[in-house]
Structures are given as C-alpha cells and as structure tokens.
Design a protein around this motif. Sequence first.
Motif, PDB file in Angstrom:
ATOM      1  N   PHE A 184       0.850  -1.183   0.000  1.00 16.85           N
ATOM      2  CA  PHE A 184       0.000   0.000   0.000  1.00 16.85           C
ATOM      3  C   PHE A 184       0.888   1.236   0.000  1.00 16.85           C
ATOM      4  O   PHE A 184       1.918   1.270   0.679  1.00 16.85           O
ATOM      5  CB  PHE A 184      -0.927   0.008   1.217  1.00 16.85           C
ATOM      6  CG  PHE A 184      -2.041  -0.979   1.107  1.00 16.85           C
ATOM      7  CD1 PHE A 184      -3.176  -0.687   0.366  1.00 16.85           C
ATOM      8  CD2 PHE A 184      -1.956  -2.210   1.737  1.00 16.85           C
ATOM      9  CE1 PHE A 184      -4.204  -1.597   0.264  1.00 16.85           C
ATOM     10  CE2 PHE A 184      -2.978  -3.125   1.636  1.00 16.85           C
ATOM     11  CZ  PHE A 184      -4.105  -2.821   0.892  1.00 16.85           C
ATOM     12  N   PRO A 185       0.497   2.276  -0.736  1.00 17.84           N
ATOM     13  CA  PRO A 185       1.324   3.479  -0.784  1.00 17.84           C
ATOM     14  C   PRO A 185       1.299   4.201   0.565  1.00 17.84           C
ATOM     15  O   PRO A 185       0.337   4.122   1.315  1.00 17.84           O
ATOM     16  CB  PRO A 185       0.655   4.334  -1.865  1.00 17.84           C
ATOM     17  CG  PRO A 185      -0.743   3.840  -1.943  1.00 17.84           C
ATOM     18  CD  PRO A 185      -0.700   2.387  -1.562  1.00 17.84           C
ATOM     19  N   ASP A 186       2.394   4.892   0.861  1.00 15.42           N
ATOM     20  CA  ASP A 186       2.481   5.676   2.091  1.00 15.42           C
ATOM     21  C   ASP A 186       1.811   7.021   1.815  1.00 15.42           C
ATOM     22  O   ASP A 186       2.434   7.955   1.318  1.00 15.42           O
ATOM     23  CB  ASP A 186       3.944   5.855   2.499  1.00 15.42           C
ATOM     24  CG  ASP A 186       4.082   6.600   3.819  1.00 15.42           C
ATOM     25  OD1 ASP A 186       3.048   6.914   4.442  1.00 15.42           O
ATOM     26  OD2 ASP A 186       5.225   6.871   4.215  1.00 15.42           O
ATOM     27  N   ILE A 187       0.542   7.123   2.136  1.00 13.13           N
ATOM     28  CA  ILE A 187      -0.212   8.344   1.818  1.00 13.13           C
ATOM     29  C   ILE A 187       0.119   9.497   2.767  1.00 13.13           C
ATOM     30  O   ILE A 187      -0.219  10.640   2.506  1.00 13.13           O
ATOM     31  CB  ILE A 187      -1.733   8.086   1.803  1.00 13.13           C
ATOM     32  CG1 ILE A 187      -2.214   7.582   3.162  1.00 13.13           C
ATOM     33  CG2 ILE A 187      -2.095   7.112   0.712  1.00 13.13           C
ATOM     34  CD1 ILE A 187      -3.716   7.499   3.281  1.00 13.13           C
TER      35      ILE A 187
END
Length: 73
Positions: free
Chosen positions: A58-61
């Motif tokens: 998951f992207p580091d938002i």
Amino acid sequence: MRFFRNGRNQAIRIPREFELDADEAIIRREDDRLVIEPIRKKGLLATLSTLCALDEEFPDIDKGMLPLDDAEL
C-alpha cells in the motif's frame, strides 16, 4: 409430490419435514435434478476468514505530511 402453477411459475409445496431454517435459498439444476440450498448469513469474522491475504504494497499516503502535533490550523 405434484407440480402446480403459481402465475407464470412452476411450483411445488415443500413438506414440513423438508423445511429449511433460512429466509432465502439458492436453487440450481444438476442434470435432471433441482438442488435447493439455504442461504445462511455469515458473521463478519466468518466472512473475513474466507478472504485471501493481499500481496501488494500500500502506498504511504502520509509521506510528506507534517506530524499531527505540528499541524497549523
């Protein structure tokens, strides 16, 4: 057991000894047989236990955002 018509549908009466403990059912055809299965509602944990784990990252938002303590309002 005899078939009868209910409007445009073919129907049968299910004898009491074959009643299903459910509000809904799935019906399917297997060759020349009809199979009726009750739909039992699963709880959240039972549903989650049937899911497969995700293999993607998951992207580091939050990257590049200020920490909450340093946020200016």
